[in-house]
Enzyme design. Structure first.
Site, PDB file in Angstrom:
ATOM      1  N   SER A 125       3.704   4.839  90.554  1.00  0.00           N
ATOM      2  CA  SER A 125       4.857   4.307  89.839  1.00  0.00           C
ATOM      3  C   SER A 125       4.400   3.330  88.769  1.00  0.00           C
ATOM      4  CB  SER A 125       5.736   3.569  90.849  1.00  0.00           C
ATOM      5  OG  SER A 125       6.683   2.774  90.192  1.00  0.00           O
ATOM      6  N   TYR A 149       7.193  -2.606  98.256  1.00  0.00           N
ATOM      7  CA  TYR A 149       7.177  -1.218  97.788  1.00  0.00           C
ATOM      8  C   TYR A 149       6.076  -1.024  96.733  1.00  0.00           C
ATOM      9  CZ  TYR A 149       8.151   2.803  94.924  1.00  0.00           C
ATOM     10  OH  TYR A 149       7.989   3.966  94.201  1.00  0.00           O
ATOM     11  N   LYS A 153       2.129   1.168  96.493  1.00  0.00           N
ATOM     12  CA  LYS A 153       1.582   2.059  95.456  1.00  0.00           C
ATOM     13  C   LYS A 153       0.214   1.548  94.989  1.00  0.00           C
ATOM     14  CE  LYS A 153       5.072   4.917  95.340  1.00  0.00           C
ATOM     15  NZ  LYS A 153       4.957   6.195  96.067  1.00  0.00           N
TER      16      LYS A 153
HETATM   17  P1  NAD Z   1      13.254  10.437  97.623  1.00  0.00           P
HETATM   18  O1  NAD Z   1      13.563   9.397  98.632  1.00  0.00           O
HETATM   19  O2  NAD Z   1      14.355  11.258  97.087  1.00  0.00           O
HETATM   20  O3  NAD Z   1      12.124  11.421  98.185  1.00  0.00           O
HETATM   21  C1  NAD Z   1      11.150  11.017  99.113  1.00  0.00           C
HETATM   22  C2  NAD Z   1      11.196  12.017 100.257  1.00  0.00           C
HETATM   23  O4  NAD Z   1      10.222  11.667 101.231  1.00  0.00           O
HETATM   24  C3  NAD Z   1      12.554  12.048 100.964  1.00  0.00           C
HETATM   25  O5  NAD Z   1      13.011  13.387 101.043  1.00  0.00           O
HETATM   26  C4  NAD Z   1      12.262  11.468 102.339  1.00  0.00           C
HETATM   27  O6  NAD Z   1      13.090  12.049 103.337  1.00  0.00           O
HETATM   28  C5  NAD Z   1      10.800  11.821 102.513  1.00  0.00           C
HETATM   29  N1  NAD Z   1      10.051  10.956 103.424  1.00  0.00           N
HETATM   30  C6  NAD Z   1       9.961   9.602 103.427  1.00  0.00           C
HETATM   31  N2  NAD Z   1       9.146   9.189 104.402  1.00  0.00           N
HETATM   32  C7  NAD Z   1       8.692  10.290 105.030  1.00  0.00           C
HETATM   33  C8  NAD Z   1       7.810  10.522 106.121  1.00  0.00           C
HETATM   34  N3  NAD Z   1       7.259   9.513 106.792  1.00  0.00           N
HETATM   35  N4  NAD Z   1       7.569  11.799 106.500  1.00  0.00           N
HETATM   36  C9  NAD Z   1       8.143  12.831 105.869  1.00  0.00           C
HETATM   37  N5  NAD Z   1       8.980  12.677 104.821  1.00  0.00           N
HETATM   38  C10 NAD Z   1       9.257  11.425 104.417  1.00  0.00           C
HETATM   39  O7  NAD Z   1      12.477   9.710  96.417  1.00  0.00           O
HETATM   40  P2  NAD Z   1      12.017  10.288  95.009  1.00  0.00           P
HETATM   41  O8  NAD Z   1      12.757   9.537  93.983  1.00  0.00           O
HETATM   42  O9  NAD Z   1      12.030  11.745  94.999  1.00  0.00           O
HETATM   43  O10 NAD Z   1      10.522   9.751  94.997  1.00  0.00           O
HETATM   44  C11 NAD Z   1       9.420  10.549  95.353  1.00  0.00           C
HETATM   45  C12 NAD Z   1       8.161   9.727  95.233  1.00  0.00           C
HETATM   46  O11 NAD Z   1       8.041   9.242  93.901  1.00  0.00           O
HETATM   47  C13 NAD Z   1       8.118   8.501  96.138  1.00  0.00           C
HETATM   48  O12 NAD Z   1       6.810   8.338  96.614  1.00  0.00           O
HETATM   49  C14 NAD Z   1       8.495   7.378  95.207  1.00  0.00           C
HETATM   50  O13 NAD Z   1       7.944   6.150  95.628  1.00  0.00           O
HETATM   51  C15 NAD Z   1       7.864   7.839  93.913  1.00  0.00           C
HETATM   52  N6  NAD Z   1       8.499   7.266  92.726  1.00  0.00           N
HETATM   53  C16 NAD Z   1       9.840   7.380  92.559  1.00  0.00           C
HETATM   54  C17 NAD Z   1      10.457   6.801  91.454  1.00  0.00           C
HETATM   55  C18 NAD Z   1      11.945   6.875  91.255  1.00  0.00           C
HETATM   56  O14 NAD Z   1      12.484   6.049  90.537  1.00  0.00           O
HETATM   57  N7  NAD Z   1      12.650   7.820  91.831  1.00  0.00           N
HETATM   58  C19 NAD Z   1       9.681   6.133  90.507  1.00  0.00           C
HETATM   59  C20 NAD Z   1       8.302   6.047  90.699  1.00  0.00           C
HETATM   60  C21 NAD Z   1       7.730   6.619  91.826  1.00  0.00           C
HETATM   61  C1  WQD Z   2      16.780  -0.061  85.019  1.00  0.00           C
HETATM   62  C2  WQD Z   2      17.398  -1.125  84.133  1.00  0.00           C
HETATM   63  C3  WQD Z   2      17.986  -3.133  85.294  1.00  0.00           C
HETATM   64  C4  WQD Z   2      21.080  -1.288  87.807  1.00  0.00           C
HETATM   65  C5  WQD Z   2      13.062   0.874  89.659  1.00  0.00           C
HETATM   66  C6  WQD Z   2      11.915   0.415  90.508  1.00  0.00           C
HETATM   67  C7  WQD Z   2      10.633   1.070  90.051  1.00  0.00           C
HETATM   68  C8  WQD Z   2      10.784   2.583  89.999  1.00  0.00           C
HETATM   69  C9  WQD Z   2      12.005   3.002  89.255  1.00  0.00           C
HETATM   70  C10 WQD Z   2       9.990   3.548  92.036  1.00  0.00           C
HETATM   71  C11 WQD Z   2      16.893  -2.535  84.414  1.00  0.00           C
HETATM   72  C12 WQD Z   2      19.219  -2.447  84.769  1.00  0.00           C
HETATM   73  C13 WQD Z   2      20.092  -1.516  86.877  1.00  0.00           C
HETATM   74  C14 WQD Z   2      22.370  -1.881  87.581  1.00  0.00           C
HETATM   75  C15 WQD Z   2      21.542  -2.822  85.532  1.00  0.00           C
HETATM   76  N1  WQD Z   2      10.939   3.141  91.303  1.00  0.00           N
HETATM   77  N2  WQD Z   2      20.298  -2.260  85.759  1.00  0.00           N
HETATM   78  N3  WQD Z   2      22.539  -2.621  86.437  1.00  0.00           N
HETATM   79  O1  WQD Z   2      14.215  -1.521  88.030  1.00  0.00           O
HETATM   80  O2  WQD Z   2      13.293  -0.251  86.047  1.00  0.00           O
HETATM   81  O3  WQD Z   2      12.781   0.517  88.316  1.00  0.00           O
HETATM   82  O4  WQD Z   2      13.148   2.306  89.747  1.00  0.00           O
HETATM   83  O5  WQD Z   2       8.809   3.458  91.828  1.00  0.00           O
HETATM   84  O6  WQD Z   2       9.639   0.678  90.939  1.00  0.00           O
HETATM   85  O7  WQD Z   2      11.800  -0.998  90.386  1.00  0.00           O
HETATM   86  O8  WQD Z   2      15.072   0.808  87.488  1.00  0.00           O
HETATM   87  O9  WQD Z   2      17.265   1.870  87.332  1.00  0.00           O
HETATM   88  O10 WQD Z   2      16.965  -0.128  88.839  1.00  0.00           O
HETATM   89  O11 WQD Z   2      16.916  -0.443  86.389  1.00  0.00           O
HETATM   90  O12 WQD Z   2      21.744  -3.488  84.524  1.00  0.00           O
HETATM   91  O13 WQD Z   2      23.296  -1.733  88.390  1.00  0.00           O
HETATM   92  O14 WQD Z   2      18.809  -1.164  84.380  1.00  0.00           O
HETATM   93  O15 WQD Z   2      18.104  -4.519  85.181  1.00  0.00           O
HETATM   94  O16 WQD Z   2      16.837  -3.208  83.189  1.00  0.00           O
HETATM   95  P1  WQD Z   2      13.837  -0.268  87.426  1.00  0.00           P
HETATM   96  P2  WQD Z   2      16.611   0.569  87.586  1.00  0.00           P
END
Ligand code: NAD
Ligand code: WQD
Length: 339
Positions: A125, A149, A153
């Site tokens: 991330s 969290y 990572k």
């Molecule tokens: P998500 O929660 O939709 O998907 C994660 C999946 O992993 C889920 O289906 C959950 O049931 C499964 N899971 C969690 N723990 C588990 C375990 N112990 N065993 C088996 N399955 C398990 O999230 P996502 O948004 O699809 O994210 C996927 C990956 O990408 C995650 O590692 C997340 O940290 C990373 N990521 C997400 C974002 C984002 O904003 N969505 C941003 C950066 C990184």
């Molecule tokens: C985006 C912008 C908020 C909600 C998060 C995690 C990051 C990654 C992606 C996993 C910011 C603003 C948000 C609301 C708002 N996840 N906001 N009102 O914080 O950039 O990233 O998700 O790895 O680790 O921190 O994403 O969508 O929460 O926020 O004004 O109700 O929207 O302040 O500027 P963020 P976000």
């Protein structure tokens, strides 16, 4: 054709990646304990692609279950999405986050090593750039995090580095996602948050559809174009395609490597720009109120996406308008998500 084990494949990004894998004729095996997803997403993936997935409703903490999967299938590579991902929740239940994300990854790596499967694509991330670096972020910047969290990572990236250095038959691609949003063009799969969304795009979308009253914009006094926070929103299908490129690179290179890549567009959009783009895409009003900053938020975060372009031949193609339109299409077709 190659067989890919997708951990967390029923989740938001995982399900979109399964679609792209199947479209490219990969065999797909998913392990997911459904803690944050539903099996219905995989039914929809089948509907979109007309192809089947082998699904194991299992936990990656369950080493026996993993060993059995690696024994029963000839797996070429693993894409590791499984993890818990809510920043706020991670400060409430850090031990759960550390156990699930860190221990889960360690067990997966052990099972892979035992099965001699050394090709891995890992979901990292942009949060690993922490508070000290200035956007645009490049992959060589120092990593840090301010919440459990994010720390998982940073730590997993270190596990992977150490693992590669111990045995360079590992071949590892670390993908640092910026802000994944949007949904598959079909409107059949998309993001399905539990309860009130934490993230901007699903929140805006639920305001537009009338499920939530108004958006709280966290901070109006940042040093940005309009005072609101700036992020690099990336269409989830573009993101999914980045995983295919990473797999292709792993499969084609003669020497193994460990590399990190930013998956972002390289452009930042402010909260109000997102609100306006969504208004246009949905033709709905999106009432909002500017409130205090959310603790821990950065003013500006966006990628330098040059390395992924140069080395993976990948770049994001979809615009903020596409992201909003596809989110809206998913939202209106599935007002209650998969339920
Ligand atoms: P998500 O929660 O939709 O998907 C994660 C999946 O992993 C889920 O289906 C959950 O049931 C499964 N899971 C969690 N723990 C588990 C375990 N112990 N065993 C088996 N399955 C398990 O999230 P996502 O948004 O699809 O994210 C996927 C990956 O990408 C995650 O590692 C997340 O940290 C990373 N990521 C997400 C974002 C984002 O904003 N969505 C941003 C950066 C990184
Ligand atoms: C985006 C912008 C908020 C909600 C998060 C995690 C990051 C990654 C992606 C996993 C910011 C603003 C948000 C609301 C708002 N996840 N906001 N009102 O914080 O950039 O990233 O998700 O790895 O680790 O921190 O994403 O969508 O929460 O926020 O004004 O109700 O929207 O302040 O500027 P963020 P976000």
């Amino acid at each position: 054709m190659q067989t890919i084990l997708v951990t967390g494949g029923a989740g938001y990004i995982g399900s979109h990646t399964c679609v792209e894998l199947l479209e490219k004729n990969y065999e797909v095996i998913v392990i997911d304990n459904l803690i944050n997803s539903s099996k219905e997403s995989l039914n929809r993936v089948k509907k979109i692609t007309g192809k089947s997935i082998t699904f194991y409703e299992k936990d990656i903490l369950d080493k026996d279950a993993l060993d059995k999967i690696f024994n029963d299938h000839k797996i070429d590579a693993v894409i590791h999405f499984a993890g818990l991902k809510a920043v706020g929740e991670s400060t409430q239940i850090p031990l759960t986050y550390y156990h699930n994300n860190l221990t889960g990854t360690l067990i997966l790596l052990q099972a892979m090593q035992q099965a001699s499967v050394f090709n891995l694509v890992f979901s990292s991330s942009a949060t690993v750039y922490g508070e000290v670096n200035q956007a645009p972020y490049t992959e060589d910047m120092p990593l840090s995090a301010t919440n459990p969290y994010g720390l998982t990572k940073v730590m997993i990236e270190q596990f992977l580095q150490d693992t590669y250095e111990s045995h360079n038959y590992w071949n590892i691609s670390i993908l640092r996602y910026f802000n994944p949003v949007g949904a598959h063009k079909s409107g059949l799969i998309g993001e399905d948050p539990n309860g009130i969304p934490n993230n901007l795009m699903p929140y805006v979308s639920q305001v537009a559809v009338g499920k939530l009253k108004q958006l709280k914009v966290f901070g109006g006094d940042y040093p940005t174009i309009d005072g609101t926070g700036v992020r690099d929103y990336i269409h989830v299908t573009d993101l999914a395609l980045g995983h295919i490129k990473a797999l292709e690179k792993i499969a084609s290179q003669t020497q193994t490597s460990i590399e990190a890549y930013n998956l972002g567009t390289g452009n930042g959009s402010s909260v109000l720009e997102v609100v306006n783009a969504f208004k246009e895409a949905s033709s709905k009003d999106i009432p909002y109120d500017i409130v205090d900053r959310r603790p821990g938020d950065l003013a500006i975060a966006y990628a330098n996406a040059g390395k992924a372009k140069a080395q993976l031949g990948w770049e994001a193609n979809q615009t903020l308008k596409d992201m909003c339109q596809d989110t809206w299409n998913w939202q209106t077709n599935n007002p209650n998500g998969y339920r």
